[in-house]
Design a protein around this motif. Structure first.
Motif, PDB file in Angstrom:
ATOM      1  N   ASP A   1       0.797  -1.337   0.012  1.00 57.16           N
ATOM      2  CA  ASP A   1       0.103   0.032   0.068  1.00 57.16           C
ATOM      3  C   ASP A   1       0.919   1.317  -0.030  1.00 57.16           C
ATOM      4  O   ASP A   1       0.621   2.133  -0.468  1.00 57.16           O
ATOM      5  CB  ASP A   1      -1.015  -0.088   1.212  1.00 57.16           C
ATOM      6  N   ARG A   2       2.092   1.208   0.710  1.00 59.06           N
ATOM      7  CA  ARG A   2       2.861   2.356   0.842  1.00 59.06           C
ATOM      8  C   ARG A   2       3.788   2.440  -0.560  1.00 59.06           C
ATOM      9  O   ARG A   2       4.078   3.675  -1.118  1.00 59.06           O
ATOM     10  CB  ARG A   2       3.745   2.257   2.004  1.00 59.06           C
ATOM     11  N   TYR A   3       4.053   1.306  -1.055  1.00 61.66           N
ATOM     12  CA  TYR A   3       5.375   1.439  -2.178  1.00 61.66           C
ATOM     13  C   TYR A   3       4.955   1.106  -3.499  1.00 61.66           C
ATOM     14  O   TYR A   3       5.437   1.401  -4.614  1.00 61.66           O
ATOM     15  CB  TYR A   3       6.519   0.774  -1.697  1.00 61.66           C
ATOM     16  N   TRP A   4       3.700   0.373  -3.744  1.00 60.77           N
ATOM     17  CA  TRP A   4       3.184  -0.014  -4.952  1.00 60.77           C
ATOM     18  C   TRP A   4       2.066   0.938  -5.469  1.00 60.77           C
ATOM     19  O   TRP A   4       1.449   1.452  -4.735  1.00 60.77           O
ATOM     20  CB  TRP A   4       2.943  -1.367  -5.074  1.00 60.77           C
ATOM     21  N   PRO A   5       1.916   0.983  -6.693  1.00 58.12           N
ATOM     22  CA  PRO A   5       3.048   0.849  -7.788  1.00 58.12           C
ATOM     23  C   PRO A   5       4.473   1.635  -7.691  1.00 58.12           C
ATOM     24  O   PRO A   5       4.090   2.666  -7.338  1.00 58.12           O
ATOM     25  CB  PRO A   5       2.352   1.102  -9.211  1.00 58.12           C
ATOM     26  N   GLY A   6       5.509   0.727  -7.746  1.00 56.20           N
ATOM     27  CA  GLY A   6       6.677   1.605  -7.782  1.00 56.20           C
ATOM     28  C   GLY A   6       7.724   0.416  -7.904  1.00 56.20           C
ATOM     29  O   GLY A   6       7.797  -0.469  -8.101  1.00 56.20           O
ATOM     30  N   PRO A   7       9.263   1.231  -7.873  1.00 59.07           N
ATOM     31  CA  PRO A   7      10.334   0.436  -7.769  1.00 59.07           C
ATOM     32  C   PRO A   7      10.791  -0.384  -6.804  1.00 59.07           C
ATOM     33  O   PRO A   7      11.817  -0.323  -6.347  1.00 59.07           O
ATOM     34  CB  PRO A   7      11.336   1.628  -8.471  1.00 59.07           C
ATOM     35  N   LEU A   8       9.948  -1.055  -6.006  1.00 59.87           N
ATOM     36  CA  LEU A   8      10.195  -2.134  -5.202  1.00 59.87           C
ATOM     37  C   LEU A   8       9.845  -3.490  -5.682  1.00 59.87           C
ATOM     38  O   LEU A   8       8.711  -3.732  -5.869  1.00 59.87           O
ATOM     39  CB  LEU A   8       9.587  -1.606  -3.873  1.00 59.87           C
ATOM     40  N   THR A   9      10.922  -4.350  -5.484  1.00 59.59           N
ATOM     41  CA  THR A   9      10.510  -5.646  -5.783  1.00 59.59           C
ATOM     42  C   THR A   9      10.744  -6.552  -4.575  1.00 59.59           C
ATOM     43  O   THR A   9      11.530  -6.404  -3.759  1.00 59.59           O
ATOM     44  CB  THR A   9      11.447  -6.286  -6.780  1.00 59.59           C
ATOM     45  N   LEU A  10       9.402  -7.206  -4.104  1.00 55.69           N
ATOM     46  CA  LEU A  10       9.518  -7.916  -2.879  1.00 55.69           C
ATOM     47  C   LEU A  10       9.568  -9.513  -3.185  1.00 55.69           C
ATOM     48  O   LEU A  10       8.886 -10.053  -4.016  1.00 55.69           O
ATOM     49  CB  LEU A  10       8.021  -7.792  -2.455  1.00 55.69           C
ATOM     50  N   VAL A  11      10.618 -10.241  -2.365  1.00 60.46           N
ATOM     51  CA  VAL A  11      10.572 -11.691  -2.302  1.00 60.46           C
ATOM     52  C   VAL A  11       9.706 -12.170  -1.419  1.00 60.46           C
ATOM     53  O   VAL A  11      10.031 -12.081  -0.297  1.00 60.46           O
ATOM     54  CB  VAL A  11      12.159 -12.096  -2.423  1.00 60.46           C
ATOM     55  N   LEU A  12       8.690 -12.871  -1.742  1.00 57.14           N
ATOM     56  CA  LEU A  12       7.526 -13.422  -0.693  1.00 57.14           C
ATOM     57  C   LEU A  12       7.538 -14.648  -0.909  1.00 57.14           C
ATOM     58  O   LEU A  12       7.589 -15.430  -2.093  1.00 57.14           O
ATOM     59  CB  LEU A  12       6.312 -12.500  -1.043  1.00 57.14           C
ATOM     60  N   ARG A  13       6.543 -15.425   0.108  1.00 58.96           N
ATOM     61  CA  ARG A  13       6.106 -16.839   0.201  1.00 58.96           C
ATOM     62  C   ARG A  13       4.916 -16.567  -0.387  1.00 58.96           C
ATOM     63  O   ARG A  13       3.720 -15.918  -0.089  1.00 58.96           O
ATOM     64  CB  ARG A  13       6.102 -17.299   1.288  1.00 58.96           C
ATOM     65  N   SER A  14       4.595 -17.555  -1.771  1.00 60.78           N
ATOM     66  CA  SER A  14       3.422 -17.377  -2.553  1.00 60.78           C
ATOM     67  C   SER A  14       2.913 -18.758  -2.835  1.00 60.78           C
ATOM     68  O   SER A  14       3.832 -19.592  -3.104  1.00 60.78           O
ATOM     69  CB  SER A  14       3.581 -16.444  -3.672  1.00 60.78           C
TER      70      SER A  14
END
Length: 217
Positions: free
Chosen positions: A93-106
């Motif tokens: 909510d704070r950084y998307w859309p934007g230049p942050l790639t998150l590595v998550l468990r999906s």
């Protein structure tokens, strides 16, 4: 060198329904297309087709396996497919859309080919034209920088066209020059903390405060 078809959309606008359908159709068939983000232009392909992922590596001339990032139209595309959804939502909510790639468990079906140990890189780019295509695709899409291995990524459609031929790309979405032109921050987000994997334009201290977790290096 013959050039790929160019589909132009004014900066800041969504593509026409016909353009969206043409790009989604190309991806569905296993072809590669180039699309803009706020950082660099990317080569896009289906994440759930081994042959499409192999085509990216062949087209870029990559000799070593590289992780591919699942690109989404926005945070709602993650709903129901994540561990720690409340934590992830605070950050997105704070950084998307934007230049942050998150590595998550999906647990999203179709990501098995691009996941490692249950972890998947995911990003929502800040480019409305590309996000419209990603949201319309009924399958997961990966994007990786549009360049030959060892060369600088393309930051406008002209550079994409100068690098790749018509036989390599099904189409190029020209959404104007990239606003930032540098790589995104990459961070692994889990119950144990926020782990910095690649420095970028988004500050890790900011992510730490937003997530409410300790920062790992």
């Amino acid at each position: 060198m013959s050039q790929s078809p160019v589909l132009t959309v004014p900066p800041g606008e969504r593509p026409s329904p016909d353009t969206i359908q043409r790009l989604v159709g190309a991806l569905e068939a296993g072809d590669l297309v180039a699309m803009p983000t706020e950082t660099v232009y990317g080569l896009a392909a289906r994440a759930d087709r081994e042959e499409a992922l192999a085509r990216i590596a062949e087209t870029k001339g990559s000799t070593e396996p590289r992780p591919y990032t699942w690109h989404v139209g926005g945070p709602p595309d993650l709903d129901g497919h994540l561990e720690l959804p409340a934590l992830v939502r605070r950050v997105t909510d704070r950084y998307w859309p934007g230049p942050l790639t998150l590595v998550l468990r999906s647990t999203r079906p179709g990501l098995e080919l691009i996941s490692s140990g249950g972890w998947t890189g995911v990003r929502a780019p800040a480019h409305p034209a590309t996000c419209a295509v990603l949201s319309a695709a009924p399958f997961p899409v990966v994007m990786t920088s549009a360049n030959r291995a060892g060369e600088a990524p393309a930051t406008d459609a002209a550079q994409v066209l100068a690098t790749f031929s018509k036989g390599e790309l099904s189409a190029v979405l020209d959404g104007g020059p990239c606003a930032i032109g540098e790589a995104s921050t990459v961070a692994r987000l889990g119950a144990g903390g926020v782990e910095l994997l690649r420095e970028g334009i988004v500050s890790m201290d900011e992510i730490k405060r937003t997530a409410g977790l300790r920062l790992l290096f």
